[in-house]
Design a protein around this motif. Sequence first.
Motif, short mmCIF file in Angstrom:
data_model
loop_
_atom_site.label_atom_id
_atom_site.label_comp_id
_atom_site.label_asym_id
_atom_site.label_seq_id
_atom_site.Cartn_x
_atom_site.Cartn_y
_atom_site.Cartn_z
N ARG A 87 40.23 14.31 127.72
CA ARG A 87 41.51 12.78 127.83
C ARG A 87 42.01 12.58 128.80
O ARG A 87 42.27 13.12 130.25
CB ARG A 87 42.02 13.33 126.80
N LYS A 146 46.41 18.28 114.13
CA LYS A 146 47.44 16.98 113.58
C LYS A 146 45.52 16.45 113.54
O LYS A 146 45.97 15.13 113.05
CB LYS A 146 47.86 16.50 114.70
N TRP A 147 44.92 16.74 114.66
CA TRP A 147 43.46 15.61 113.91
C TRP A 147 42.27 16.35 113.18
O TRP A 147 41.15 15.36 112.58
CB TRP A 147 42.89 15.94 115.29
N LYS A 187 37.39 19.27 126.35
CA LYS A 187 38.59 18.68 125.25
C LYS A 187 39.70 18.35 126.41
O LYS A 187 40.38 17.06 126.00
CB LYS A 187 38.55 19.71 124.72
N THR A 214 40.47 18.66 113.22
CA THR A 214 39.65 19.62 113.90
C THR A 214 39.35 20.70 113.83
O THR A 214 38.80 21.65 114.33
CB THR A 214 39.32 18.89 115.53
N ASN A 247 47.26 19.61 118.32
CA ASN A 247 46.78 18.49 118.04
C ASN A 247 45.29 19.28 117.65
O ASN A 247 44.80 18.09 116.93
CB ASN A 247 45.92 18.27 119.50
N GLU A 248 44.88 19.85 117.19
CA GLU A 248 43.85 20.35 116.21
C GLU A 248 43.90 20.34 114.96
O GLU A 248 42.97 19.77 113.97
CB GLU A 248 43.24 22.04 116.39
#
Length: 318
Positions: free
Chosen positions: A18, A134-135, A14, A137, A131-132
């Motif tokens: 990016r 936020k997205w 991951k 996931t 971010n997990e």
Amino acid sequence: MGNFFKLVWNEQVKIFGRKSAWVMVGLVVLLVIGSGILTNSFLDESDTKEYSSDWRTELTEENAALEAEIEEAGDFGGFTQQMRIDQNNVALAEDIQPKPYDAWAFTYDNTFMMMIVSLFAIVTAAGIVSNEFKWGTIKLLLIRPIQRSKILLAKYVSVFIFTGILLVTLFVSSVLVGAVLFGINDITQTSVIPTMSGEYLVMNYMTAIWQEYGFSMVSLVMMTTLAFMISTLFRSSGMAIGISLFLLLSSNALMLFLSRFDWAKFVLFANTDLGQYADGGTPLIDGMTLGFSVTILVIYLVVFLAASFVTFTKRDVA
């Protein structure tokens, strides 16, 4: 244990999936190259000089010439000349023949870029959990038959694996760029090494380099763990980055103000610089010892991690 390693590997995929990760690695290399070009342009004859077997006489004559330059400069110059004189005097007193500036000296000078690595580590730690959410996931992670604590630990370990890659990149690129631009001397050679504080270390460059890396790692680990905790608690990478960077950059000024108070020795930033105890140094606040600082750091680290893991394992995810 096999599941844990798979989780760590997944996190590395991951991170490097990016572009930002590759940009960070590339920036470290570019900064080292830029530093090498800049350093090469500022080196003078005395930095690259090969001294003969009669180096003591040569240093004495060099000091005399530098003192003449200081007198000519008057009150408005002579700082760099005085530093060179002081370094030469230490070399004479310790009976150490100076060597030309080389890759090891350049690598030592580049240890200040640990601050850049710390910044990148904070950015990575700040986003790896938030971010997990936020997205969206995070649900894909939590529906797997794996303990939440193991998932979070894998993320925490992955941050420092990536940070280790950045550190290796900084070290290797510094040695390679330094070798190309300045050549390379015997790594076991004892040298007189000027420090940022204006003092001089008498040791070989490899020892000095690892010492600087080691001391800088303390602050890096603590600030990265702080960013990781904030990201986990508030699910906000922006907040984690902002608070952590503000504290990282302002900690010296903050402790300079607070050092007048005895209770300030319990503040995190009073203890992150273990270099204050090196070579018989004086601690920031009276009563502080190496054992005291290590204990305070361990307590803060445990609190940061405990807050992260308790929050992550107990929180409901809608």
